[in-house]
Scaffold this active site. Structure first.
Site, PDB file in Angstrom:
ATOM      1  N   CYS A 144       0.823  -1.065   0.073  1.00 21.34           N
ATOM      2  CA  CYS A 144       0.041   0.028   0.036  1.00 21.34           C
ATOM      3  C   CYS A 144       0.787   1.333   0.151  1.00 21.34           C
ATOM      4  O   CYS A 144       1.854   1.436  -0.743  1.00 21.34           O
ATOM      5  CB  CYS A 144      -1.105  -0.053   1.107  1.00 21.34           C
ATOM      6  SG  CYS A 144      -2.574   1.236   0.936  1.00 21.34           S
TER       7      CYS A 144
ATOM      8  N   HIS B  52      -3.924  -4.705  -0.262  1.00 21.42           N
ATOM      9  CA  HIS B  52      -3.257  -5.141   1.109  1.00 21.42           C
ATOM     10  C   HIS B  52      -3.588  -6.786   1.110  1.00 21.42           C
ATOM     11  O   HIS B  52      -4.519  -7.278   1.354  1.00 21.42           O
ATOM     12  CB  HIS B  52      -4.296  -4.677   2.267  1.00 21.42           C
ATOM     13  CG  HIS B  52      -4.281  -3.384   2.502  1.00 21.42           C
ATOM     14  ND1 HIS B  52      -3.419  -2.977   3.317  1.00 21.42           N
ATOM     15  CD2 HIS B  52      -4.619  -2.309   2.033  1.00 21.42           C
ATOM     16  CE1 HIS B  52      -3.206  -1.579   3.312  1.00 21.42           C
ATOM     17  NE2 HIS B  52      -4.128  -1.125   2.699  1.00 21.42           N
TER      18      HIS B  52
ATOM     19  N   GLU C  95      -2.582  -9.029   3.389  1.00 21.99           N
ATOM     20  CA  GLU C  95      -3.202  -9.394   4.641  1.00 21.99           C
ATOM     21  C   GLU C  95      -4.555  -9.255   4.840  1.00 21.99           C
ATOM     22  O   GLU C  95      -4.894  -9.702   5.779  1.00 21.99           O
ATOM     23  CB  GLU C  95      -2.202  -8.672   5.694  1.00 21.99           C
ATOM     24  CG  GLU C  95      -2.457  -7.311   5.657  1.00 21.99           C
ATOM     25  CD  GLU C  95      -1.531  -6.191   4.801  1.00 21.99           C
ATOM     26  OE1 GLU C  95      -0.961  -6.844   3.897  1.00 21.99           O
ATOM     27  OE2 GLU C  95      -1.981  -5.128   4.820  1.00 21.99           O
TER      28      GLU C  95
END
Lengths: 288, 214
Positions: B83, B192, B194
């Site tokens: 990001c 992202h 994650e």
């Protein structure tokens, strides 16, 4: 057209997942974690946890549930309910939330939105607006639909954006828990007036309702509870309930006659067949 | 044998805990730190971040991390930018006037146009497809399907000077932009991983393989 998000909303009271109608008459439906995992594995784009009594008692009992969910699911997690201070936010974010939603605290002190969004970034701060139609005006309520504020929803949404909110979680108290459909008028009114994403919430009962609030309400994301929960409630793994609460519904083994339960996969399939793009599994497998 | 140490650079921008949990899920031994010595000594570095470019560079400069990070990129050891961590690798950003970046990859960070002809709201918050613009073999995207959905939160996008390093493109607000890059040991993505469910976790698993040399 942009991809829309489907976001299960999990209302939590003490250790249990609950659901009411018009935010009252809470029924215990099961263990929050079992629902969260099920939704994650079936393609939920995000999750929203709401501590429904936190605001009333000024406490937040969600941390254990947040931590477990954050360790084992890897989609955005928004937490609402009783978040009043920067310290509360730090706690919730540290426990594993990605975003925090504020309602009561923001109404009491609008500058709190600015302070929080400067500190954590706008995309972390969701302003939750719970509105009811009265004499032709949408008015904001706080404390999970209990407290009248007299503030108009439209003006408040614009102000929240101006102060740095990253998203608006817009709940119709009139429709909440009824399965009668979203308040599209409320949604389009707010969605057109702000340039930040609007999550429509309250009233989802059918697939047509979901498509409607996106196409006619202009929602960027759609949140729902009952339609998803009642498909899960009563399953033995979800029903291991603990603690206090109204468990009569679960024990009775009834289903909710006004709502036909839906799966996240059903919703996404329907949206895509109506040319509404959303995330889906490309190899045709709808789970991990 | 001592396990390989991954450092997540915690320079005060955004929630690093989700990155830490994704590392734990992938079996990567990772720690949060803002200490330049730990960055210098790391086997691998993850540069995450959410928020404003200018403030991020200010923090990085104040913590004296700019040179260690640039040196790390040149060292051949694996680095993952996520990001804002992706954007910081660029030459500069037009966020609130021009801000200099780490200049590891030549490119500019630009704002999505508002309003735009698609009626798309800014920031982009949500899932979007990553479209292959070169083979993902040997990159951390290996094993993913072309067009896979990832989770994005951003108002600014990366415009590379030369698209050589680009791995995937994504479209939003009428702009087709580079959503991930891979150049030697440096991999970075706008989304992202994650927060992108099992497909995003594959990226952390692939990164772990690079770190441990499996």
């Amino acid at each position: 057209m942009k991809n829309v998000r489907i976001i299960p909303r999990l209302d939590i009271k003490g250790p249990n997942l609950v659901k009411g109608i018009h935010m009252e008459g809470l029924r215990v439906l099961g263990q929050p974690w079992e629902f969260a995992r099920h939704y994650y594995e079936n393609g939920a784009d995000e999750l929203i946890f709401v501590d429904v009594v936190a605001s009333l008692y000024q406490r937040n009992s969600l941390k254990d549930i947040i931590s477990k969910t954050a360790r084992e699911t890897f989609i955005p997690l928004t937490v609402a309910g009783g978040i009043r201070t920067i310290e509360n936010m730090k706690d919730i974010l540290r426990a594993g939330a990605d975003k925090v939603a504020i309602n009561t605290a923001a109404i009491q002190n609008p500058e709190f939105i600015r302070t929080a969004s400067r500190l954590f970034g706008s995309s972390t701060i969701v302003v939750s607006i719970e509105a009811m139609l009265e004499n032709g005006k949408y008015l904001v309520y706080t404390d999970n639909g209990r407290e009248y504020t007299g503030v108009e929803a439209l003006a408040w949404a614009k102000k929240a954006e101006e102060l740095g909110a990253g998203e608006i979680l817009l709940t119709s108290i009139d429709r909440e828990g009824t399965g009668e459909g979203f308040d599209e008028e409320l949604t389009i009114m707010v969605s057109k007036a702000v340039s930040i994403p609007v999550i429509a919430c309250g009233g989802c009962g059918t697939l047509e309702h979901v498509a409607g609030v996106i196409l006619d309400g202009g929602a960027e994301a759609v949140s729902m509870a009952s339609v998803l929960h009642y498909a899960m409630a009563g399953r033995s793994d979800a029903a291991r309930i603990t603690g206090e609460g109204n468990t009569e519904f679960l024990r009775s083994g009834r289903s909710l006659s006004t709502i036909t339960p839906l799966g996240i996969g059903d919703i996404k399939k329907y949206l895509r067949s109506h040319a509404i793009p959303c995330r889906h599994e490309l190899d045709g497998i709808n789970a991990k | 044998m001592q396990s390989k140490k991954t450092v997540i650079v915690d320079y005060g921008m955004g929630n690093m805990f989700s990155v830490l949990r994704a590392c734990a899920n992938a079996g990567l031994d990772a720690v949060l730190t803002a200490d330049r010595k730990e960055v210098e000594a790391a086997d691998a570095v993850i540069l995450p971040g959410v928020g404003a470019f200018g403030a991020a560079m200010e923090n990085i400069n104040r913590l004296d991390l700019a040179k260690p990070l640039k040196d790390f990129c040149a060292s051949g050891r694996p680095l993952l930018g996520v990001c804002l961590g992706f954007q910081l690798l660029m030459t500069e950003s037009e966020e609130f006037g021009m801000n200099r970046g780490l200049d590891v990859i030549k490119g500019v960070v630009r704002k999505f146009p508002v309003p735009n002809n698609e009626g798309a709201k800014v920031p982009q918050i949500g899932w979007n497809a990553i479209k292959q613009c070169r083979s993902w073999e040997g990159t951390v995207l290996e094993g993913l399907v072309d067009g896979e959905y990832m989770y994005f939160v951003h108002s600014f996008y990366v415009a590379l000077d030369s698209t050589e390093a680009a791995c995937s493109n994504t479209s939003y607000a009428g702009i087709e932009y580079t959503s991930s890059i891979s150049r030697g040991n440096v991999f970075a993505c706008q989304f992202h991983p994650e927060k992108s469910a099992w497909n995003g976790l594959k990226i952390y698993t692939n990164f772990k393989k690079r770190v441990t040399g499996e």
